[in-house]
Design a protein around this motif. Structure first.
Motif, PDB file in Angstrom:
ATOM      1  N   MET A 125       0.800  -1.145  -0.080  1.00  0.00           N
ATOM      2  CA  MET A 125       0.022  -0.035   0.060  1.00  0.00           C
ATOM      3  C   MET A 125       1.015   1.019   0.159  1.00  0.00           C
ATOM      4  O   MET A 125       2.075   1.112   0.555  1.00  0.00           O
ATOM      5  N   PHE A 126       0.281   2.281  -0.591  1.00  0.00           N
ATOM      6  CA  PHE A 126       0.927   3.553  -0.565  1.00  0.00           C
ATOM      7  C   PHE A 126      -0.015   4.832  -0.131  1.00  0.00           C
ATOM      8  O   PHE A 126      -0.939   4.992  -1.039  1.00  0.00           O
ATOM      9  N   PRO A 127      -0.221   4.788   1.152  1.00  0.00           N
ATOM     10  CA  PRO A 127      -1.032   5.681   1.807  1.00  0.00           C
ATOM     11  C   PRO A 127      -1.171   7.440   1.193  1.00  0.00           C
ATOM     12  O   PRO A 127      -2.329   7.908   1.392  1.00  0.00           O
ATOM     13  N   PHE A 128       0.090   7.454   0.969  1.00  0.00           N
ATOM     14  CA  PHE A 128       0.102   8.903   0.556  1.00  0.00           C
ATOM     15  C   PHE A 128       0.205   9.231  -0.969  1.00  0.00           C
ATOM     16  O   PHE A 128       0.339  10.301  -1.543  1.00  0.00           O
ATOM     17  N   GLU A 129      -0.325   8.298  -1.507  1.00  0.00           N
ATOM     18  CA  GLU A 129      -0.246   8.500  -3.060  1.00  0.00           C
ATOM     19  C   GLU A 129      -1.031   9.836  -3.654  1.00  0.00           C
ATOM     20  O   GLU A 129      -1.955  10.129  -3.257  1.00  0.00           O
ATOM     21  N   HIS A 130      -0.178  10.336  -4.479  1.00  0.00           N
ATOM     22  CA  HIS A 130      -0.868  11.623  -5.094  1.00  0.00           C
ATOM     23  C   HIS A 130      -1.113  12.742  -3.750  1.00  0.00           C
ATOM     24  O   HIS A 130      -2.097  13.434  -4.023  1.00  0.00           O
ATOM     25  N   ASP A 131      -0.216  12.602  -2.736  1.00  0.00           N
ATOM     26  CA  ASP A 131      -0.468  13.676  -1.884  1.00  0.00           C
ATOM     27  C   ASP A 131      -1.554  13.345  -0.758  1.00  0.00           C
ATOM     28  O   ASP A 131      -1.941  14.139   0.080  1.00  0.00           O
ATOM     29  N   LEU A 132      -2.280  12.230  -1.059  1.00  0.00           N
ATOM     30  CA  LEU A 132      -3.564  11.848  -0.249  1.00  0.00           C
ATOM     31  C   LEU A 132      -3.221  11.732   1.268  1.00  0.00           C
ATOM     32  O   LEU A 132      -1.866  11.044   1.329  1.00  0.00           O
ATOM     33  N   ASN A 133      -3.926  11.986   2.273  1.00  0.00           N
ATOM     34  CA  ASN A 133      -3.732  11.652   3.545  1.00  0.00           C
ATOM     35  C   ASN A 133      -2.589  12.224   4.336  1.00  0.00           C
ATOM     36  O   ASN A 133      -2.315  11.899   5.287  1.00  0.00           O
ATOM     37  N   ILE A 134      -1.807  13.125   3.827  1.00  0.00           N
ATOM     38  CA  ILE A 134      -0.651  13.800   4.407  1.00  0.00           C
ATOM     39  C   ILE A 134      -1.079  14.728   5.159  1.00  0.00           C
ATOM     40  O   ILE A 134      -2.139  15.664   4.762  1.00  0.00           O
ATOM     41  N   GLY A 135      -0.798  14.894   6.346  1.00  0.00           N
ATOM     42  CA  GLY A 135      -1.170  16.144   7.319  1.00  0.00           C
ATOM     43  C   GLY A 135      -2.641  15.658   7.769  1.00  0.00           C
ATOM     44  O   GLY A 135      -3.164  16.929   8.315  1.00  0.00           O
ATOM     45  N   THR A 136      -2.903  14.659   7.782  1.00  0.00           N
ATOM     46  CA  THR A 136      -4.556  14.222   8.210  1.00  0.00           C
ATOM     47  C   THR A 136      -4.369  13.350   9.450  1.00  0.00           C
ATOM     48  O   THR A 136      -5.455  12.990  10.001  1.00  0.00           O
ATOM     49  N   GLY A 137      -3.306  13.141  10.170  1.00  0.00           N
ATOM     50  CA  GLY A 137      -3.145  12.434  11.448  1.00  0.00           C
ATOM     51  C   GLY A 137      -3.346  10.836  11.187  1.00  0.00           C
ATOM     52  O   GLY A 137      -3.822  10.281  11.848  1.00  0.00           O
ATOM     53  N   TYR A 138      -2.631  10.662   9.843  1.00  0.00           N
ATOM     54  CA  TYR A 138      -2.951   9.189   9.219  1.00  0.00           C
ATOM     55  C   TYR A 138      -2.592   8.298  10.207  1.00  0.00           C
ATOM     56  O   TYR A 138      -1.278   8.224  11.014  1.00  0.00           O
ATOM     57  N   ASP A 139      -3.199   7.069  10.541  1.00  0.00           N
ATOM     58  CA  ASP A 139      -2.671   6.099  11.350  1.00  0.00           C
ATOM     59  C   ASP A 139      -1.905   4.894  10.438  1.00  0.00           C
ATOM     60  O   ASP A 139      -2.359   4.233   9.577  1.00  0.00           O
ATOM     61  N   TYR A 140      -0.685   5.035  10.821  1.00  0.00           N
ATOM     62  CA  TYR A 140       0.332   4.201  10.093  1.00  0.00           C
ATOM     63  C   TYR A 140      -0.011   2.744   9.956  1.00  0.00           C
ATOM     64  O   TYR A 140       0.609   1.981   9.261  1.00  0.00           O
ATOM     65  N   LYS A 141      -1.034   2.324  10.936  1.00  0.00           N
ATOM     66  CA  LYS A 141      -1.357   0.698  10.689  1.00  0.00           C
ATOM     67  C   LYS A 141      -2.526   0.610   9.668  1.00  0.00           C
ATOM     68  O   LYS A 141      -2.725  -0.743   9.387  1.00  0.00           O
ATOM     69  N   LYS A 142      -3.053   1.624   9.285  1.00  0.00           N
ATOM     70  CA  LYS A 142      -4.236   1.452   8.175  1.00  0.00           C
ATOM     71  C   LYS A 142      -3.788   1.058   7.012  1.00  0.00           C
ATOM     72  O   LYS A 142      -2.864   1.650   6.508  1.00  0.00           O
ATOM     73  N   CYS A 143      -4.314   0.203   6.223  1.00  0.00           N
ATOM     74  CA  CYS A 143      -4.339  -0.148   4.903  1.00  0.00           C
ATOM     75  C   CYS A 143      -5.035   0.585   4.020  1.00  0.00           C
ATOM     76  O   CYS A 143      -6.310   0.377   3.604  1.00  0.00           O
ATOM     77  N   ILE A 144      -4.707   1.842   3.371  1.00  0.00           N
ATOM     78  CA  ILE A 144      -5.227   2.567   2.715  1.00  0.00           C
ATOM     79  C   ILE A 144      -4.529   3.119   1.463  1.00  0.00           C
ATOM     80  O   ILE A 144      -3.369   2.930   1.604  1.00  0.00           O
ATOM     81  N   GLY A 145      -5.167   3.933   0.614  1.00  0.00           N
ATOM     82  CA  GLY A 145      -4.536   4.349  -0.419  1.00  0.00           C
ATOM     83  C   GLY A 145      -4.114   3.501  -1.813  1.00  0.00           C
ATOM     84  O   GLY A 145      -5.005   2.734  -1.809  1.00  0.00           O
ATOM     85  N   LEU A 146      -3.167   3.670  -2.463  1.00  0.00           N
ATOM     86  CA  LEU A 146      -2.768   2.559  -3.739  1.00  0.00           C
ATOM     87  C   LEU A 146      -2.678   1.356  -2.975  1.00  0.00           C
ATOM     88  O   LEU A 146      -1.648   1.295  -2.354  1.00  0.00           O
TER      89      LEU A 146
END
Length: 284
Positions: free
Chosen positions: A212-233
């Motif tokens: 997974m790439f949670p910050f793909e296209h600058d998404l979820n940056i600066g949102t308090g992203y939980d590094y355990k979450k499986c999101i993004g590309l």
């Protein structure tokens, strides 16, 4: 009365038969034209495909060059981060051989610790097992073949690659989101930097285990992203396929969108061979 009846019904019956005949030939013609159109399109599409896979005459090459033209299919998955997908990069037999050579050497995976971190404070971040195997240790020549192919795909000399890290993820095991590149402010001075990573998936996974790439296209940056979450590309592991992504920009700065991780395996087992590539030559 009979003659009158014949005079009334005969024209209607003729019109009905004429309408049915006309409808039949119209539909037959329409169906036939559709089939003809499909055949024509099919015939025309094949030369286009063949033209794009034509044979090329090799150019004269230098001492370190090669005598043939190679074609390695790939798909750009993302420009932020720069991530490319390579279908059928290795055969099923090659993948199984790599698994077999690693099985008896697996140990719990470890982490490169940031300044101030401890094994206890990072417990649970990476729960896979793995082992390092260099191409020179593999007598079958399979890792040597894969390493040479990776060098062609990345255009980075194979001498810049670390040994293969062969990893196994069982049900529930994961790797939280992280960077492969080392920020000197967090890890201290580095003699070289990891600039790219190539993942060769050695097995299919029934469910889960995506990269997974949670910050793909600058998404979820600066949102308090939980590094355990499986999101993004998400890239689903498929045996024999490869995934290449770059951790730094050409100017050497770390690409923050290259943050990535391994989603938990839900069903099945995940095997992957990771090749980290640096900006300096590595000792084998």
């Amino acid at each position: 009365m009979k003659g009158k009846g014949k005079g009334v019904w005969r024209p209607k019956l003729g019109l009905l038969l004429l309408f049915i005949s006309w409808s039949f030939f119209f539909l037959a013609g329409l169906f036939g034209s559709m089939l003809f159109s499909q055949d024509v399109n099919g015939v025309r599409s094949q030369p286009r495909l063949l033209e794009s896979v034509e044979e090329y005459s090799p150019m004269p090459h230098g001492e370190t060059g090669e005598s043939s033209v190679d074609m390695i299919p790939f798909q750009v998955l993302s420009w932020k981060p720069r991530a490319l997908y390579f279908p059928r990069f290795a055969t099923a037999e090659q993948c199984q051989s790599i698994i077999e050579m690693a099985k008896s050497h697996l140990r719990p995976s470890t982490l490169a610790l940031r300044q101030g971190e401890t094994d206890e404070s990072t417990k649970g971040t990476r729960t896979s097992s793995g082992t390092f195997i260099s191409a020179s240790e593999d007598k079958t020549g399979i890792l040597d073949f894969v390493e040479r192919k990776i060098a062609k795909a990345t255009m980075i000399p194979r001498s810049h690659g670390e040994a293969f890290n062969i990893l196994r993820y069982e049900i529930g095991q994961r790797y939280n989101s992280h960077y492969d590149a080392f920020n000197p402010a967090e890890y201290g001075p580095q003699t070289s930097q990891r600039v790219a990573s190539f993942l060769l998936y050695l097995s299919d996974v029934e469910e889960g285990g995506e990269t997974m790439f949670p910050f793909e296209h600058d998404l979820n940056i600066g949102t308090g992203y939980d590094y355990k979450k499986c999101i993004g590309l998400k890239v689903k592991p498929q045996r024999g396929d490869g995934l290449l992504f770059y951790s730094v920009f050409p100017n050497g700065t770390i690409d923050r969108t290259s943050l990535h991780g391994s989603c938990p395996v839900i069903a099945g087992e995940k095997w992957v061979a990771t090749k980290w590539i640096r900006d300096e030559q590595q000792d084998d």
